[in-house]
Scaffold this active site. Structure first.
Site, short mmCIF file in Angstrom:
data_model
loop_
_atom_site.label_atom_id
_atom_site.label_comp_id
_atom_site.label_asym_id
_atom_site.label_seq_id
_atom_site.Cartn_x
_atom_site.Cartn_y
_atom_site.Cartn_z
N ASP A 67 -4.75 -4.01 16.12
CA ASP A 67 -4.37 -4.73 14.50
C ASP A 67 -3.41 -6.17 16.04
O ASP A 67 -2.92 -6.64 14.95
CB ASP A 67 -3.48 -4.00 13.96
CG ASP A 67 -4.25 -3.54 12.77
OD1 ASP A 67 -4.98 -3.51 13.09
OD2 ASP A 67 -4.06 -2.41 12.15
N GLY A 68 -2.86 -5.21 16.75
CA GLY A 68 -1.56 -6.32 17.67
C GLY A 68 -2.64 -7.32 17.84
O GLY A 68 -2.42 -8.31 17.75
N ARG A 152 26.30 -1.70 16.33
CA ARG A 152 26.88 -0.82 15.00
C ARG A 152 26.03 -1.91 14.26
O ARG A 152 25.15 -2.01 14.43
CB ARG A 152 28.40 -1.27 15.22
CG ARG A 152 28.74 -0.24 16.57
CD ARG A 152 30.20 -0.42 16.74
NE ARG A 152 31.20 0.46 17.24
CZ ARG A 152 32.37 0.63 17.33
NH1 ARG A 152 33.31 -0.05 16.39
NH2 ARG A 152 33.22 1.07 18.20
N THR A 182 1.76 -1.06 5.47
CA THR A 182 1.49 -0.20 6.30
C THR A 182 1.92 -0.21 7.68
O THR A 182 1.57 0.65 8.61
CB THR A 182 0.44 0.40 5.52
OG1 THR A 182 -0.36 -0.91 6.70
CG2 THR A 182 -0.64 0.26 4.37
N TYR A 184 5.76 -1.19 10.29
CA TYR A 184 7.41 -0.50 10.59
C TYR A 184 7.61 -0.58 8.95
O TYR A 184 8.49 0.23 8.90
CB TYR A 184 7.85 -1.68 11.18
CG TYR A 184 9.51 -1.70 11.91
CD1 TYR A 184 9.94 -0.32 11.77
CD2 TYR A 184 10.09 -2.57 12.28
CE1 TYR A 184 11.37 -0.44 11.76
CE2 TYR A 184 11.04 -2.44 12.91
CZ TYR A 184 11.57 -0.78 13.05
OH TYR A 184 12.78 -1.29 12.96
N LEU A 186 6.80 0.55 6.15
CA LEU A 186 6.24 2.16 5.75
C LEU A 186 7.35 3.42 7.27
O LEU A 186 6.71 3.64 6.01
CB LEU A 186 5.17 2.09 6.33
CG LEU A 186 4.33 3.54 5.67
CD1 LEU A 186 4.36 4.20 4.37
CD2 LEU A 186 2.48 3.98 7.05
#
Length: 284
Positions: A67-68, A152, A182, A184, A186
């Protein structure tokens, strides 16, 4: 179809043989095959083409990898509306849904034109600093604003179509397409959205307020995020692959792109089968 381009994740051990097989099959029907530079180098061919050049020269592209790799190619294609055949060389992917075993049959269908296309929405994102645009990124999956390892919580003012949504106090924020729901998002607790629904998804990453939940908005909405406060480095990333550092006061604008990614669908799978396979639904 007269010309086909090939991109590949070149560190897979079988890529060379697969590329030769594709070229031989398509050449039998007088279809010219153009290889991206790194693929041409891999098989010892001197006349390769740059990844940005190929979409202007071909009728369709084949992506070998995961997919990448496909997401990277989709960004290079941009607004040129060239269909993509994603062939997964590992496990079944959400986007590269055609397996290696299915490839010969798919090549036959490509030659005869017997295939279907799924149109996927993309996003345009713009970064503004002191009122000046300093970056533009078009993505298929998502854009992410997140903190460095030691930073932070980030304060981010969010608005939709000029109306204040809220001030997020969180580790970061994801703005995703349905295709990217579907990814990050998710993992951050966002919903799964059917990929051909026109909508935008806003998902906070580890929000300080438990009442900050993912929000789905109309695809024509314009989302603005302003980084208000930070102790350390904050990053903007596009599809998890490219990006840059953000400073306090920087504004990120996200809207639906006029570009669309055209994915050639596997004839033997539907979207829900892919979800069941990837997410192991129903297994004990």
């Amino acid at each position: 179809m007269k010309k086909v381009g090939i991109y590949a994740k070149k560190n897979h051990p079988d890529v060379e043989k697969i590329v030769f097989d594709i070229r031989d099959r398509l050449n039998r029907d007088d279809i010219t095959v153009l290889l991206e530079d790194s693929v041409a180098e891999l098989i010892g061919q001197v006349n390769g083409f740059s990844g940005d050049e190929i979409p202007d020269l071909v009728d369709l592209v084949i992506v070998l990898g995961g997919d990448g790799t496909l997401i990277s190619v989709a960004r290079q294609i941009g607004e040129r509306r060239v269909p993509i055949v994603g062939v997964n060389l590992g496990r079944l992917g959400f986007l590269t849904e055609i397996t290696r075993d299915e490839l010969p049959g798919m090549l036959d269908r490509l030659v005869t034109g017997e295939y279907k296309i799924s149109e996927r929405m993309m996003l345009d994102s713009f970064i503004y600093r002191n009122g000046q645009q300093i970056g533009k990124y078009t993505v298929l999956n998502d854009i992410v604003i997140n903190k460095g390892a030691l930073a932070r919580i980030i304060d981010m003012d969010a608005s939709i179509d000029g109306r204040h949504l809220c001030t997020y106090k969180a580790d970061g924020l994801i703005i995703a397409t349905p295709t990217g729901s579907t990814g990050y998002s998710l993992a951050a607790g966002g919903p799964i959205i059917f990929p051909e629904i026109n909508s935008l998804l806003i998902s906070p990453i580890c929000p300080h307020m438990l009442t900050n939940r993912p929000v789905v908005v109309w695809s024509r909405s314009v989302i603005n995020i302003e980084v208000k406060f930070q102790d350390d480095v904050v990053f903007f990333t596009a599809d998890g692959q490219v990006g840059r550092k953000l400073l306090p006061g920087d504004r990120v604008e996200v809207r639906r792109s006029e570009s669309r990614t055209l994915l050639v669908r596997s004839p033997s799978k539907d979207y829900f089968e892919i979800l069941r396979t990837k997410l192991s639904w129903g297994e004990r």
